[in-house]
Scaffold this motif. Structure first.
Motif, PDB file in Angstrom:
ATOM      1  N   SER A 243       0.859  -1.179   0.000  1.00  0.00           N
ATOM      2  CA  SER A 243       0.000   0.000   0.000  1.00  0.00           C
ATOM      3  C   SER A 243       0.899   1.233   0.000  1.00  0.00           C
ATOM      4  O   SER A 243       2.127   1.131   0.106  1.00  0.00           O
ATOM      5  CB  SER A 243      -0.931   0.000   1.222  1.00  0.00           C
ATOM      6  OG  SER A 243      -0.179   0.054   2.421  1.00  0.00           O
ATOM      7  N   GLN A 245       1.287   5.347   1.553  1.00  0.00           N
ATOM      8  CA  GLN A 245       0.843   6.287   2.575  1.00  0.00           C
ATOM      9  C   GLN A 245       1.199   7.728   2.212  1.00  0.00           C
ATOM     10  O   GLN A 245       1.818   7.987   1.192  1.00  0.00           O
ATOM     11  CB  GLN A 245       1.475   5.932   3.930  1.00  0.00           C
ATOM     12  CG  GLN A 245       2.901   6.416   4.103  1.00  0.00           C
ATOM     13  CD  GLN A 245       3.919   5.311   4.226  1.00  0.00           C
ATOM     14  OE1 GLN A 245       3.670   4.157   3.902  1.00  0.00           O
ATOM     15  NE2 GLN A 245       5.095   5.663   4.689  1.00  0.00           N
ATOM     16  N   GLY A 255      -2.090   3.960  -5.165  1.00  0.00           N
ATOM     17  CA  GLY A 255      -2.929   3.249  -4.222  1.00  0.00           C
ATOM     18  C   GLY A 255      -2.610   1.767  -4.247  1.00  0.00           C
ATOM     19  O   GLY A 255      -1.801   1.309  -5.059  1.00  0.00           O
ATOM     20  N   PRO A 256      -3.233   1.015  -3.359  1.00  0.00           N
ATOM     21  CA  PRO A 256      -4.265   1.464  -2.429  1.00  0.00           C
ATOM     22  C   PRO A 256      -3.696   2.273  -1.272  1.00  0.00           C
ATOM     23  O   PRO A 256      -2.522   2.151  -0.927  1.00  0.00           O
ATOM     24  CB  PRO A 256      -4.862   0.151  -1.923  1.00  0.00           C
ATOM     25  CG  PRO A 256      -3.739  -0.832  -2.014  1.00  0.00           C
ATOM     26  CD  PRO A 256      -2.984  -0.446  -3.255  1.00  0.00           C
ATOM     27  N   SER A 257      -4.554   3.094  -0.676  1.00  0.00           N
ATOM     28  CA  SER A 257      -4.159   3.927   0.452  1.00  0.00           C
ATOM     29  C   SER A 257      -3.940   3.075   1.694  1.00  0.00           C
ATOM     30  O   SER A 257      -4.779   2.244   2.050  1.00  0.00           O
ATOM     31  CB  SER A 257      -5.257   4.962   0.721  1.00  0.00           C
ATOM     32  OG  SER A 257      -5.168   5.468   2.029  1.00  0.00           O
ATOM     33  N   ALA A 259      -4.089   4.001   4.800  1.00  0.00           N
ATOM     34  CA  ALA A 259      -5.124   4.286   5.796  1.00  0.00           C
ATOM     35  C   ALA A 259      -6.400   3.504   5.501  1.00  0.00           C
ATOM     36  O   ALA A 259      -7.030   2.938   6.407  1.00  0.00           O
ATOM     37  CB  ALA A 259      -5.412   5.779   5.839  1.00  0.00           C
ATOM     38  N   GLU A 260      -6.783   3.455   4.229  1.00  0.00           N
ATOM     39  CA  GLU A 260      -8.009   2.733   3.861  1.00  0.00           C
ATOM     40  C   GLU A 260      -7.847   1.235   4.048  1.00  0.00           C
ATOM     41  O   GLU A 260      -8.773   0.550   4.511  1.00  0.00           O
ATOM     42  CB  GLU A 260      -8.383   3.075   2.423  1.00  0.00           C
ATOM     43  CG  GLU A 260      -8.793   4.534   2.231  1.00  0.00           C
ATOM     44  CD  GLU A 260      -8.996   4.895   0.772  1.00  0.00           C
ATOM     45  OE1 GLU A 260      -8.783   4.022  -0.103  1.00  0.00           O
ATOM     46  OE2 GLU A 260      -9.346   6.058   0.485  1.00  0.00           O
ATOM     47  N   VAL A 261      -6.680   0.709   3.709  1.00  0.00           N
ATOM     48  CA  VAL A 261      -6.433  -0.724   3.884  1.00  0.00           C
ATOM     49  C   VAL A 261      -6.529  -1.095   5.363  1.00  0.00           C
ATOM     50  O   VAL A 261      -7.147  -2.101   5.736  1.00  0.00           O
ATOM     51  CB  VAL A 261      -5.064  -1.129   3.313  1.00  0.00           C
ATOM     52  CG1 VAL A 261      -4.709  -2.570   3.706  1.00  0.00           C
ATOM     53  CG2 VAL A 261      -5.061  -0.994   1.797  1.00  0.00           C
ATOM     54  N   GLN A 263      -8.193   0.250   7.751  1.00  0.00           N
ATOM     55  CA  GLN A 263      -9.564   0.276   8.239  1.00  0.00           C
ATOM     56  C   GLN A 263     -10.375  -0.925   7.756  1.00  0.00           C
ATOM     57  O   GLN A 263     -11.409  -1.257   8.355  1.00  0.00           O
ATOM     58  CB  GLN A 263     -10.236   1.575   7.809  1.00  0.00           C
ATOM     59  CG  GLN A 263      -9.660   2.807   8.483  1.00  0.00           C
ATOM     60  CD  GLN A 263     -10.335   4.088   8.046  1.00  0.00           C
ATOM     61  OE1 GLN A 263     -11.543   4.120   7.872  1.00  0.00           O
ATOM     62  NE2 GLN A 263      -9.556   5.147   7.870  1.00  0.00           N
ATOM     63  N   GLU A 264      -9.912  -1.573   6.698  1.00  0.00           N
ATOM     64  CA  GLU A 264     -10.652  -2.704   6.127  1.00  0.00           C
ATOM     65  C   GLU A 264     -10.179  -4.062   6.644  1.00  0.00           C
ATOM     66  O   GLU A 264     -10.862  -5.073   6.458  1.00  0.00           O
ATOM     67  CB  GLU A 264     -10.506  -2.695   4.596  1.00  0.00           C
ATOM     68  CG  GLU A 264     -11.084  -1.462   3.920  1.00  0.00           C
ATOM     69  CD  GLU A 264     -10.667  -1.373   2.462  1.00  0.00           C
ATOM     70  OE1 GLU A 264      -9.831  -2.211   2.044  1.00  0.00           O
ATOM     71  OE2 GLU A 264     -11.146  -0.474   1.764  1.00  0.00           O
ATOM     72  N   GLN A 298      -6.419   3.644  12.988  1.00  0.00           N
ATOM     73  CA  GLN A 298      -7.206   3.293  11.802  1.00  0.00           C
ATOM     74  C   GLN A 298      -7.634   1.828  11.837  1.00  0.00           C
ATOM     75  O   GLN A 298      -8.768   1.494  11.461  1.00  0.00           O
ATOM     76  CB  GLN A 298      -6.384   3.606  10.541  1.00  0.00           C
ATOM     77  CG  GLN A 298      -6.226   5.087  10.302  1.00  0.00           C
ATOM     78  CD  GLN A 298      -4.985   5.448   9.514  1.00  0.00           C
ATOM     79  OE1 GLN A 298      -4.186   4.582   9.152  1.00  0.00           O
ATOM     80  NE2 GLN A 298      -4.797   6.730   9.238  1.00  0.00           N
ATOM     81  N   GLY A 302     -11.677   0.387  12.266  1.00  0.00           N
ATOM     82  CA  GLY A 302     -12.322  -0.608  11.414  1.00  0.00           C
ATOM     83  C   GLY A 302     -12.799  -1.832  12.172  1.00  0.00           C
ATOM     84  O   GLY A 302     -13.258  -2.801  11.554  1.00  0.00           O
TER      85      GLY A 302
END
Length: 338
Positions: A243, A245, A255-257, A259-261, A263-264, A298, A302
């Motif tokens: 990922s 950052q 990406g992927p970000s 932070a988003e990863v 949270q998932e 983060q 999630g």
């Protein structure tokens, strides 16, 4: 008569002198004014930078720095100086190692001046960036070149007549010694903490997607580093991913970000993630706060258990890493040292 030393400059980006808005502001101004970093036309970018960003961002950044600041000073500077000391010990008296920062002190001009004062007329530039990017490697190439030339910019006035010979060490993202150093580091850190992660997130500093689309090889090198490290660690497919950052601004970034990863992960059934940044070899605000502190938050946001989150520190001055750097320097000094 003994030979003068071969100069070595450990090249890094830089750090504020203190965790205060007053100290952060000039550092950010210099950093964000480099068109290697932000390539927007100055007539458009500078009013935004000076009118908004430098009014707001220094205060926020200073608060984050204050949370990770060491008794000895900036973590990046403290660890970089330790790397310089360890590399000097590895290389011995044939070489003189200096630290050169592109946007703060000790700067490239200081590093070159110290080497020239010791008689060094041949200098090796070693960027502490395993993967090449125009935003990092090329930036320190610029800073080192201008310092050696006695200029502050390509069109600046000449301030010296004799220019030392320079050799620039290229990206080493796939070098076996670098991969082996990371493998040993990860094994040591996991044994030290007693962690048994069920997933590994290998995160790299991001760049705008537009930079990659126009020729920056960075994302491909990051993915190859990650693949080689996963192979060396014998990680099964599906137990790790990459990922990116540190997004900045509104345009699309790689990406992927991260932070988003993060949270998932819990929603994907991952309970004990570990995060590591192969592209950052010196602990700094990004690793100590963005990944270790914000990353944990983060993951928890999630649905994950924060105490099950492991943030692995950078290589810093680890023995095997420094040995690899010493071997790399000696290889690039061929013909300069008997």
């Amino acid at each position: 008569m003994s030979q003068p030393p071969i100069g070595v400059i450990l090249a890094q980006i830089g750090t504020p002198e203190a965790p205060s808005p007053k100290a952060v502001r000039p550092y950010l101004k210099k950093f964000l004014s480099d068109r290697r970093i932000i390539d927007y036309p100055p007539l458009l970018w500078q009013p935004l930078l000076r009118g908004i960003i430098l009014r707001v961002r220094p205060g926020r950044s200073a608060r984050l720095y204050s949370e990770i600041w060491l008794k000895e000073g900036s973590p990046l500077l403290v660890h970089s100086l330790a790397q310089r000391k360890s590399l000097q010990q590895q290389l011995g008296s044939r070489f003189q190692v200096e630290l050169g920062l592109a946007y703060s002190e000790p700067g490239m001009e200081q590093a070159v001046a110290r080497l020239e004062a010791s008689g060094a007329s041949r200098i090796i530039i070693l960027p502490l960036f395993p993967q090449y990017s125009s935003t990092t490697t090329a930036s320190v190439y610029d800073a080192a070149s201008f310092a050696a030339l006695g200029r502050r910019s390509a069109n600046g006035p000449v301030s010296k007549r004799h220019v030392p010979a320079l050799r620039f060490i290229d990206a080493y993202y796939n070098e076996p010694g670098y991969i082996a150093a990371m493998k040993q580091h990860l094994l040591d850190q996991l044994a030290l903490t007693g962690s048994s992660p069920d997933y590994f997130l290998l995160t790299f500093h991001g760049i705008p997607s537009r930079y990659a689309a126009t020729g920056d090889p960075y994302p491909g090198q990051c993915k190859e580093t990650a693949r080689l490290l996963a192979e060396a660690m014998n990680w099964e497919s599906g137990s790790w991913q990459t990922s990116f950052q540190s997004r900045f601004g509104r345009e699309e970034w790689l990406g992927p970000s991260t932070a988003e990863v993060l949270q998932e992960l819990s929603g994907r059934g991952i309970c004990r993630p570990a995060i590591f940044s192969p592209g950052l070899v010196t602990d700094c605000l990004e690793t100590l706060h963005e990944l270790a502190v914000e990353g944990r938050e983060q993951f928890a946001a999630g649905g994950g258990q924060p105490e099950q989150f492991t943030a692995i520190p950078c290589l810093n001055d680890g023995e095997q890493w420094i040995e690899f750097l010493a071997q790399t320097v000696c290889k690039h000094a061929a013909g300069w040292v008997n």
